[in-house]
Design a protein around this motif. Structure first.
Motif, mmCIF file in Angstrom:
data_model
loop_
_atom_site.group_PDB
_atom_site.id
_atom_site.type_symbol
_atom_site.label_atom_id
_atom_site.label_comp_id
_atom_site.label_asym_id
_atom_site.label_seq_id
_atom_site.Cartn_x
_atom_site.Cartn_y
_atom_site.Cartn_z
ATOM 1 N N GLY A 4 3.117 9.792 113.985
ATOM 2 C CA GLY A 4 3.929 10.356 114.706
ATOM 3 C C GLY A 4 4.672 9.821 115.622
ATOM 4 N N ALA A 5 4.383 8.300 115.566
ATOM 5 C CA ALA A 5 5.435 7.472 116.547
ATOM 6 C C ALA A 5 5.091 5.996 115.995
ATOM 7 N N SER A 6 5.825 5.199 116.396
ATOM 8 C CA SER A 6 5.819 3.847 115.864
ATOM 9 C C SER A 6 5.555 2.909 116.968
ATOM 10 N N ALA B 175 4.042 -2.619 122.821
ATOM 11 C CA ALA B 175 3.069 -1.492 122.815
ATOM 12 C C ALA B 175 1.797 -2.042 123.566
ATOM 13 N N GLU B 176 1.013 -1.194 124.260
ATOM 14 C CA GLU B 176 -0.392 -1.550 124.915
ATOM 15 C C GLU B 176 -1.556 -0.671 124.429
ATOM 16 N N PHE C 257 -6.838 4.759 124.967
ATOM 17 C CA PHE C 257 -5.283 5.285 124.466
ATOM 18 C C PHE C 257 -4.436 3.980 123.682
ATOM 19 N N VAL C 258 -3.414 4.347 123.112
ATOM 20 C CA VAL C 258 -2.293 3.465 123.051
ATOM 21 C C VAL C 258 -1.082 3.898 123.699
ATOM 22 N N ARG C 259 -0.442 3.094 124.118
ATOM 23 C CA ARG C 259 1.029 3.322 124.819
ATOM 24 C C ARG C 259 2.155 2.611 123.910
ATOM 25 N N PRO C 260 2.927 3.505 123.034
ATOM 26 C CA PRO C 260 3.750 2.802 122.152
ATOM 27 C C PRO C 260 4.906 1.865 122.682
ATOM 28 N N ALA C 261 5.308 2.160 123.805
ATOM 29 C CA ALA C 261 6.339 1.615 124.757
ATOM 30 C C ALA C 261 6.138 1.900 125.950
ATOM 31 N N PRO D 197 4.616 8.397 126.514
ATOM 32 C CA PRO D 197 3.277 8.920 126.974
ATOM 33 C C PRO D 197 2.110 8.182 126.113
ATOM 34 N N MET D 198 0.857 8.218 126.687
ATOM 35 C CA MET D 198 0.011 7.702 126.122
ATOM 36 C C MET D 198 -0.747 8.456 125.227
ATOM 37 N N ILE D 199 -1.196 7.945 123.857
ATOM 38 C CA ILE D 199 -1.681 8.822 122.783
ATOM 39 C C ILE D 199 -3.449 8.429 122.574
#
Length: 257
Positions: free
Chosen positions: A150-152, A157-158, A201-205, A209-211
């Motif tokens: 649902g995201a890249s 990214a962090e 969490f991963v933050r794509p950019a 929002p954090m995932i």
């Protein structure tokens, strides 16, 4: 009276077919289990149709999308409802679910048996999702592989470790991102982590929002006591990965010894 049983089968699209060895009753009731002390609010009724040899069938299609939580399954007969015991459950379509490509929002359903022996369904509904793959603990470090749905993941990214119940306490890690821009891995070997529970969490950019990192895309509804890992001893602390009651991945940090 014998408590009725319902078998179920789920396909790769999340459609669930329930079957009962009786044509009694006019439908199945799915009830989102309320929080303790709260009234029930979310109900979904499925029509129950007779098939052959006195059996009845109800189908939960992939649409509507169900709210995240635990859903209890009842047989409706007039104004009466009877909670169902489980029959055979065919979950083969879910076993390799983590390898498929998913779009957001991610809606997941897993039928399961409750601790007291009733049929229920676990659901997750998330705008985007980071599916955990391997978790390896070696010596003083632990390594995690995951895949984003649902995201890249662009270059900034962090992965973020957030200390639970300690607002503002965050550690950031730079993940190794695969060529597909979705798979990634990272290693935790920080000897200075505070004791407590750290959520991952991963933050794509930047600013995105954090995932939450979790393991949702297979046939295991509750993995906290199924997937159990040892701890990595880093200096004076022990860092142990574990799955929460929501199948999210977290770290428990304790003093060594």
């Amino acid at each position: 009276m014998t408590t009725p049983r319902a078998g179920c089968a789920i396909d790769s699209q999340g459609r669930i077919t329930f079957e009962l060895p009786t044509a009694h009753g006019h439908g199945l009731l799915l009830r989102l289990r309320p929080k303790k002390g709260q009234p029930e609010e979310t109900l979904h009724v499925l029509g129950l149709e007779p098939v052959d040899e006195g059996r009845a069938r109800a189908v939960l299609n992939s649409d509507p999308v169900l709210a995240e939580g635990r859903w209890d399954v009842y047989l409706l007969d007039g104004s009466e409802r009877t909670r169902l015991r489980p029959g055979p459950r065919d979950l083969r379509a879910l076993v390799d679910g983590q390898w498929g490509e998913r779009r957001g929002p991610l809606a997941v359903r897993v039928p399961y048996v409750t601790k007291d022996g009733y049929l229920a369904m676990r659901t997750w509904l998330r705008p985007a999702h980071a599916e955990v793959g391997r978790v390896d603990v070696t010596g003083s470090a632990l390594s995690v592989t995951a895949r984003l749905h649902g995201a890249s993941l662009p270059g900034d990214a962090e992965v973020r470790l957030r200390l639970r119940r300690a607002e503002g306490t965050v550690r950031a890690l730079k993940p190794l991102v695969g060529e597909d821009g979705r798979s990634f891995s990272f290693t935790v070997d920080d000897e200075s982590l505070d004791t407590g529970i750290w959520d991952l969490f991963v933050r794509p950019a930047a600013g995105a929002p954090m995932i939450r990192l979790a393991r949702l895309l297979d046939d295991v509804a509750d993995r906290k006591h199924v997937f159990v890992y040892p701890g990595a001893t880093a200096g004076k602390i022990v860092v142990r990965p574990y799955y929460t009651v929501d199948n999210d991945l977290s770290l428990e940090v304790k003093q060594a010894g």
